[in-house]
Scaffold this motif. Structure first.
Motif, PDB file in Angstrom:
ATOM      1  N   VAL A   1       0.062 -10.084  -7.774  1.00 55.88           N
ATOM      2  CA  VAL A   1      -0.762 -11.520  -7.999  1.00 55.88           C
ATOM      3  C   VAL A   1      -1.358 -11.478  -6.886  1.00 55.88           C
ATOM      4  O   VAL A   1      -0.925 -11.525  -5.566  1.00 55.88           O
ATOM      5  N   GLY A   2      -2.900 -11.288  -6.996  1.00 53.29           N
ATOM      6  CA  GLY A   2      -3.875 -11.238  -5.680  1.00 53.29           C
ATOM      7  C   GLY A   2      -4.700  -9.945  -5.791  1.00 53.29           C
ATOM      8  O   GLY A   2      -3.924  -9.003  -5.341  1.00 53.29           O
ATOM      9  N   GLY A   3      -5.908  -9.704  -5.866  1.00 46.56           N
ATOM     10  CA  GLY A   3      -6.541  -8.466  -5.928  1.00 46.56           C
ATOM     11  C   GLY A   3      -7.308  -8.419  -4.494  1.00 46.56           C
ATOM     12  O   GLY A   3      -8.402  -7.738  -4.613  1.00 46.56           O
ATOM     13  N   GLY A   4      -6.912  -8.917  -3.378  1.00 45.91           N
ATOM     14  CA  GLY A   4      -7.602  -8.629  -2.058  1.00 45.91           C
ATOM     15  C   GLY A   4      -7.138  -7.397  -1.532  1.00 45.91           C
ATOM     16  O   GLY A   4      -6.192  -6.737  -2.213  1.00 45.91           O
ATOM     17  N   ALA A   5      -7.376  -7.248  -0.149  1.00 48.19           N
ATOM     18  CA  ALA A   5      -6.837  -6.125   0.619  1.00 48.19           C
ATOM     19  C   ALA A   5      -5.247  -6.166   0.388  1.00 48.19           C
ATOM     20  O   ALA A   5      -4.893  -4.758   0.172  1.00 48.19           O
ATOM     21  N   ALA A   6      -4.512  -7.010   0.547  1.00 45.71           N
ATOM     22  CA  ALA A   6      -3.081  -6.834   0.592  1.00 45.71           C
ATOM     23  C   ALA A   6      -2.513  -6.576  -0.618  1.00 45.71           C
ATOM     24  O   ALA A   6      -1.753  -5.535  -0.774  1.00 45.71           O
ATOM     25  N   GLY A   7      -2.925  -7.013  -1.749  1.00 42.75           N
ATOM     26  CA  GLY A   7      -2.482  -7.032  -3.201  1.00 42.75           C
ATOM     27  C   GLY A   7      -3.084  -5.521  -3.468  1.00 42.75           C
ATOM     28  O   GLY A   7      -2.097  -4.813  -4.280  1.00 42.75           O
ATOM     29  N   LEU A   8      -4.285  -4.964  -3.489  1.00 46.74           N
ATOM     30  CA  LEU A   8      -4.456  -3.934  -3.911  1.00 46.74           C
ATOM     31  C   LEU A   8      -4.025  -2.733  -3.095  1.00 46.74           C
ATOM     32  O   LEU A   8      -3.493  -1.699  -3.815  1.00 46.74           O
ATOM     33  N   ALA A   9      -3.708  -2.809  -1.867  1.00 45.34           N
ATOM     34  CA  ALA A   9      -2.979  -1.751  -0.935  1.00 45.34           C
ATOM     35  C   ALA A   9      -1.344  -1.600  -1.613  1.00 45.34           C
ATOM     36  O   ALA A   9      -0.914  -0.664  -1.613  1.00 45.34           O
ATOM     37  N   ALA A  10      -0.757  -2.883  -1.798  1.00 45.80           N
ATOM     38  CA  ALA A  10       0.735  -2.836  -2.550  1.00 45.80           C
ATOM     39  C   ALA A  10       0.548  -2.136  -3.544  1.00 45.80           C
ATOM     40  O   ALA A  10       1.585  -1.088  -4.034  1.00 45.80           O
ATOM     41  N   ALA A  11      -0.451  -2.145  -4.716  1.00 48.54           N
ATOM     42  CA  ALA A  11      -0.376  -1.660  -5.864  1.00 48.54           C
ATOM     43  C   ALA A  11      -0.610  -0.042  -5.549  1.00 48.54           C
ATOM     44  O   ALA A  11       0.081   0.751  -6.619  1.00 48.54           O
ATOM     45  N   VAL A  12      -1.413   0.274  -4.925  1.00 53.98           N
ATOM     46  CA  VAL A  12      -1.835   1.808  -4.532  1.00 53.98           C
ATOM     47  C   VAL A  12      -0.538   2.414  -3.964  1.00 53.98           C
ATOM     48  O   VAL A  12      -0.222   3.559  -4.593  1.00 53.98           O
ATOM     49  N   ALA A  13       0.218   1.948  -3.290  1.00 53.39           N
ATOM     50  CA  ALA A  13       1.341   2.278  -2.659  1.00 53.39           C
ATOM     51  C   ALA A  13       2.314   2.533  -3.962  1.00 53.39           C
ATOM     52  O   ALA A  13       3.117   3.627  -3.813  1.00 53.39           O
ATOM     53  N   LEU A  14       2.426   1.636  -4.620  1.00 53.55           N
ATOM     54  CA  LEU A  14       3.508   1.801  -5.802  1.00 53.55           C
ATOM     55  C   LEU A  14       2.957   2.744  -6.627  1.00 53.55           C
ATOM     56  O   LEU A  14       3.860   3.558  -7.291  1.00 53.55           O
ATOM     57  N   LEU A  15       1.455   2.732  -7.120  1.00 52.44           N
ATOM     58  CA  LEU A  15       1.116   3.750  -8.080  1.00 52.44           C
ATOM     59  C   LEU A  15       1.387   5.100  -7.462  1.00 52.44           C
ATOM     60  O   LEU A  15       1.653   6.101  -8.403  1.00 52.44           O
ATOM     61  N   ARG A  16       1.183   5.338  -6.320  1.00 59.39           N
ATOM     62  CA  ARG A  16       1.570   6.862  -5.602  1.00 59.39           C
ATOM     63  C   ARG A  16       2.937   7.203  -5.580  1.00 59.39           C
ATOM     64  O   ARG A  16       3.240   8.172  -5.452  1.00 59.39           O
ATOM     65  N   ALA A  17       3.770   5.943  -5.814  1.00 63.27           N
ATOM     66  CA  ALA A  17       5.281   6.177  -6.120  1.00 63.27           C
ATOM     67  C   ALA A  17       5.662   6.438  -7.611  1.00 63.27           C
ATOM     68  O   ALA A  17       6.721   6.232  -7.881  1.00 63.27           O
ATOM     69  N   ARG A  18       4.462   6.656  -8.305  1.00 65.02           N
ATOM     70  CA  ARG A  18       4.693   6.786  -9.713  1.00 65.02           C
ATOM     71  C   ARG A  18       5.049   5.592 -10.396  1.00 65.02           C
ATOM     72  O   ARG A  18       5.989   5.706 -11.435  1.00 65.02           O
ATOM     73  N   ARG A  19       4.803   4.471 -10.190  1.00 64.92           N
ATOM     74  CA  ARG A  19       5.266   3.321 -10.614  1.00 64.92           C
ATOM     75  C   ARG A  19       4.066   2.858 -11.547  1.00 64.92           C
ATOM     76  O   ARG A  19       2.974   2.851 -11.330  1.00 64.92           O
ATOM     77  N   THR A  20       4.543   2.042 -12.744  1.00 61.77           N
ATOM     78  CA  THR A  20       3.584   1.168 -13.412  1.00 61.77           C
ATOM     79  C   THR A  20       3.182   0.064 -12.630  1.00 61.77           C
ATOM     80  O   THR A  20       4.226  -0.946 -12.392  1.00 61.77           O
ATOM     81  N   VAL A  21       1.930  -0.290 -12.788  1.00 59.18           N
ATOM     82  CA  VAL A  21       1.736  -1.507 -11.878  1.00 59.18           C
ATOM     83  C   VAL A  21       0.353  -2.300 -12.438  1.00 59.18           C
ATOM     84  O   VAL A  21      -0.477  -1.368 -13.041  1.00 59.18           O
ATOM     85  N   VAL A  22       0.411  -3.650 -12.618  1.00 60.23           N
ATOM     86  CA  VAL A  22      -0.625  -4.508 -13.016  1.00 60.23           C
ATOM     87  C   VAL A  22      -0.901  -5.472 -11.984  1.00 60.23           C
ATOM     88  O   VAL A  22       0.024  -5.955 -11.066  1.00 60.23           O
ATOM     89  N   VAL A  23      -2.178  -5.660 -11.411  1.00 62.30           N
ATOM     90  CA  VAL A  23      -2.676  -6.384 -10.485  1.00 62.30           C
ATOM     91  C   VAL A  23      -3.376  -7.503 -11.553  1.00 62.30           C
ATOM     92  O   VAL A  23      -4.276  -7.337 -12.219  1.00 62.30           O
ATOM     93  N   LEU A  24      -3.058  -8.997 -11.028  1.00 63.28           N
ATOM     94  CA  LEU A  24      -3.638 -10.103 -11.580  1.00 63.28           C
ATOM     95  C   LEU A  24      -4.408 -10.697 -10.702  1.00 63.28           C
ATOM     96  O   LEU A  24      -3.889 -11.277  -9.358  1.00 63.28           O
ATOM     97  N   ASP A  25      -5.577 -10.953 -10.867  1.00 68.85           N
ATOM     98  CA  ASP A  25      -6.540 -11.521  -9.658  1.00 68.85           C
ATOM     99  C   ASP A  25      -7.460 -12.558 -10.234  1.00 68.85           C
ATOM    100  O   ASP A  25      -8.144 -12.069 -11.373  1.00 68.85           O
ATOM    101  N   ALA A  26      -7.570 -13.621  -9.843  1.00 64.36           N
ATOM    102  CA  ALA A  26      -8.266 -14.685 -10.042  1.00 64.36           C
ATOM    103  C   ALA A  26      -9.823 -14.490  -9.908  1.00 64.36           C
ATOM    104  O   ALA A  26     -10.813 -15.272 -10.586  1.00 64.36           O
ATOM    105  N   GLY A  27     -10.054 -13.736  -9.054  1.00 63.75           N
ATOM    106  CA  GLY A  27     -11.590 -13.122  -8.703  1.00 63.75           C
ATOM    107  C   GLY A  27     -12.452 -13.961  -8.012  1.00 63.75           C
ATOM    108  O   GLY A  27     -13.565 -14.065  -7.947  1.00 63.75           O
ATOM    109  N   ASN A  28     -11.748 -14.855  -7.043  1.00 67.82           N
ATOM    110  CA  ASN A  28     -12.448 -15.814  -6.120  1.00 67.82           C
ATOM    111  C   ASN A  28     -11.682 -15.218  -4.554  1.00 67.82           C
ATOM    112  O   ASN A  28     -11.499 -16.382  -4.233  1.00 67.82           O
ATOM    113  N   PRO A  29     -12.029 -14.315  -4.000  1.00 66.80           N
ATOM    114  CA  PRO A  29     -11.503 -14.252  -2.650  1.00 66.80           C
ATOM    115  C   PRO A  29     -12.090 -15.052  -1.583  1.00 66.80           C
ATOM    116  O   PRO A  29     -13.132 -15.296  -1.665  1.00 66.80           O
TER     117      PRO A  29
END
Length: 324
Positions: free
Chosen positions: A12-40
């Motif tokens: 939850v949150g598509g800023g630098a922290a959330g996107l970095a967490a998502a990339v780390a998990l994806l590179r670990a071959r996990r399925t990931v969804v990022v939910l972002d409200a679009g108002n950084p």
């Protein structure tokens, strides 16, 4: 969204922290969804600084590049608002206006809310020539006539810091507490002018900050204004999961609040991790991204532990010598 759609992790949150967490998990071959409200939070700023190789990039461009990277690794990024969450067994269901999203683990990286004082003209200049952090904006306003708005006990510290970037600094006492004798002496010794009286308006000229107007009508010319706003966090997801906020104290002064977390962003709610300003109000973009990476790694390790425990349980039920 389908109600039965589920992922290894929801972020939850598509800023630098959330996107970095998502990339780390994806590179670990996990399925990931990022939910972002679009108002950084940093959208009004001209650029991100202190982010090695990305200095000066526009905040929205950095976010776009990060979301593109998430998608390149097979992740999903959805523009929606997370309105709540519930525990479901060992996982979570995140509520959104588009329907629920299921995930085995949850990372929340929704950042801060800037609670700006209601001074006419101030919000319009926020992130441009109304700033808050010397390391984010000091270089861009260096050498200019600066003003520091007294709002809290930490405002005097801001004036003390910003003197490094300009020889022309004025501290406006405004509605803040009285400066202690030691800080007042330090500011005066460094040539910081102290002006009493409430600031009632930010004056602009030609689309840029030109000064501030005091309650008695006096206009003090300034080219940039430093405003240390309270550090406020609010997450309906974390509130719904029962995670309580705690005060943030800097220099002996309460300056806001945060949701507490430990190593890798772990919380008292099993499977829930935090990253970025929602738990570390002082984190800049680069450190928020680093925290996101560590949260993603911690979530992956937690999932591996769960999967290993399940594999061991299955293994113990198999005949001796038969692969599980």
């Amino acid at each position: 969204m389908s109600e039965n759609q589920s992922f290894d992790a929801a972020v939850v949150g598509g800023g630098a922290a959330g996107l970095a967490a998502a990339v780390a998990l994806l590179r670990a071959r996990r399925t990931v969804v990022v939910l972002d409200a679009g108002n950084p939070r940093n959208a009004p700023a001209h650029g991100v600084h202190n982010f090695l190789t990305r200095d000066g990039v526009e905040p929205l461009e950095l976010q776009r590049l990060g979301a593109e990277e998430v998608r390149r690794y097979g992740g999903t990024v959805r523009t929606t608002t997370a309105t709540g969450a519930t525990r479901t067994g060992t996982g979570f269901t995140v509520e959104t206006p588009d329907g629920p999203v299921g995930a085995r683990r949850l990372v929340v990286a929704t950042g801060l809310v800037d609670d700006l004082p209601p001074i006419p003209g101030l919000r319009e200049r926020w992130g441009n020539d109304v700033v808050h952090c010397p390391y984010c904006h000091g270089y861009e306003v260096a050498g200019q006539p600066l003003g520091v708005l007294g709002l809290s006990g930490l405002s005097g510290h801001q004036a003390w810091l910003f003197r490094q970037w300009s020889e022309d600094v004025t501290y406006f006492t405004h509605t803040g507490p009285e400066l202690d004798a030691g800080r007042r002496e330090e500011l005066l010794a460094r040539g910081v002018r102290i002006v009493d009286g409430e600031v009632v308006e930010v004056v602009t000229e030609g689309g840029a900050l030109a000064g501030v107007r005091l309650a008695d009508g006096t206009v003090v010319a300034r080219r940039a204004l430093v405003v240390g706003v309270p550090l406020r966090v609010h997450s309906p997801v974390l509130d719904a999961l029962g995670l309580a906020r705690e005060p943030v104290v800097m220099g002996g002064f309460a300056v806001g609040e945060r949701y507490p977390s430990g190593v890798g962003g772990a919380t008292t709610v099993p499977g829930l991790h935090l990253a970025g300003n929602v738990t570390d109000p002082q984190a800049q973009v680069v450190t928020a991204a680093g925290a996101g990476l560590m949260a993603g790694a911690a979530v992956n390790a937690d999932l591996i532990a769960e999967e290993t425990a399940a594999a061991v349980a299955r293994y113990r039920l198999t005949p001796a010598g038969t692969p599980a």
